[in-house]
Structure formats: structure tokens, C-alpha cells
Design a protein around this motif. Structure first.
Motif, short mmCIF file in Angstrom:
data_model
loop_
_atom_site.label_atom_id
_atom_site.label_comp_id
_atom_site.label_asym_id
_atom_site.label_seq_id
_atom_site.Cartn_x
_atom_site.Cartn_y
_atom_site.Cartn_z
N ARG A 40 0.83 -1.21 0.00
CA ARG A 40 0.00 0.00 0.00
C ARG A 40 0.86 1.26 0.00
NH1 ARG A 40 -2.81 -3.16 3.76
NH2 ARG A 40 -1.93 -1.99 5.50
N LEU A 41 2.03 1.17 0.60
CA LEU A 41 2.90 2.35 0.69
C LEU A 41 3.66 2.65 -0.59
CD1 LEU A 41 4.27 1.86 4.28
CD2 LEU A 41 2.52 3.46 3.53
N ASP A 45 -1.88 3.77 -3.97
CA ASP A 45 -2.47 4.44 -2.81
C ASP A 45 -1.43 5.10 -1.91
OD1 ASP A 45 -4.95 3.51 -3.63
OD2 ASP A 45 -4.75 1.65 -2.48
N ALA A 46 -0.19 5.12 -2.33
CA ALA A 46 0.90 5.61 -1.47
C ALA A 46 0.68 7.04 -1.00
CB ALA A 46 2.24 5.49 -2.19
N ALA A 47 0.15 7.90 -1.84
CA ALA A 47 -0.03 9.31 -1.47
C ALA A 47 -0.94 9.44 -0.25
CB ALA A 47 -0.61 10.09 -2.65
N GLY A 48 -1.92 8.57 -0.13
CA GLY A 48 -2.83 8.61 1.01
C GLY A 48 -2.19 8.20 2.32
N GLY A 51 0.90 10.87 5.23
CA GLY A 51 0.71 11.42 6.57
C GLY A 51 0.90 10.36 7.65
N GLU A 52 0.44 9.15 7.39
CA GLU A 52 0.59 8.05 8.35
C GLU A 52 2.06 7.74 8.59
OE1 GLU A 52 -0.43 3.31 8.82
OE2 GLU A 52 -1.39 4.43 7.20
N ILE A 53 2.83 7.70 7.52
CA ILE A 53 4.26 7.42 7.65
C ILE A 53 4.95 8.56 8.38
CG2 ILE A 53 6.41 7.15 6.34
CD1 ILE A 53 4.70 4.67 6.45
#
Length: 96
Positions: A40-41, A45-48, A51-53
Motif C-alpha cells: 500500500r505504501l 495508494d501511497a499518497a494517502g 501522513g501516516e508514515i
């Protein structure tokens, strides 16, 4: 470089072994970070997840900062105790 899945290897035992080997290699670097999450990263979908990272890294840096402060404090206490011990040794040896 770890692949995000077994695409191109076909289904079956070879694909399963490759994913398992990749997961073991990943676990050595990032405990608990499974291949699906990695996919996913680096996928569409990586742009989404940016923030989580960023939040994950901030928390890790905060933890490291806290640990560094604890190490500094304990080092200061150890040095203080060493100085005290040295004074006691000189006193016992009559070298005050």
C-alpha cells in the motif's frame, strides 16, 4: 529491493515461498510491517499514506529523543557515583 507481492511468479508453492522469504527479510528491518502494508505504501495508494508514515516517524523520533534523555541522565548519575567512589578510595588509602 523487495517485491510487493508474488506477481509474475504464478500461483503455487514457488510464489508462496518467495513471499515468505520476502516477509522474513522485511521483518529483519521493520518488525511487524507486513508485505501487504508495504504494498500500500509503494503502490497507487501511497499518497494517502504519506501522513501516516510521517506520524510514525515523528513518534519514533520522540521515542528516541526520550531514550536519549534517559541515557544522558543515567550517565550523569554514573559519573557522579564514580566520582564519589574515587573520593572514598582516596580517603581509605589516606591520600586525601
Amino acid at each position: 529491493m523487495l517485491p510487493c507481492g508474488a506477481k509474475g511468479e504464478g500461483e503455487g508453492l514457488a510464489a508462496s515461498r518467495r513471499v515468505s522469504k520476502d516477509q522474513k527479510e522485511l521483518d529483519m528491518c521493520a518488525e511487524g510491517f507486513d508485505m501487504g502494508r508495504l504494498g500500500r505504501l509503494v503502490g497507487q495508494d501511497a499518497a494517502g499514506y504519506k501522513g501516516e508514515i510521517g506520524e510514525l516517524y515523528r513518534k519514533m523520533l520522540d521515542d528516541m529523543d526520550g531514550l536519549a534523555r534517559l541515557v544522558e541522565e543515567s550517565l550523569a548519575r554514573v559519573l557522579e557515583q564514580e566520582n564519589h567512589n574515587m573520593k572514598l578510595r582516596y580517603k581509605v588509602a589516606g591520600l586525601e
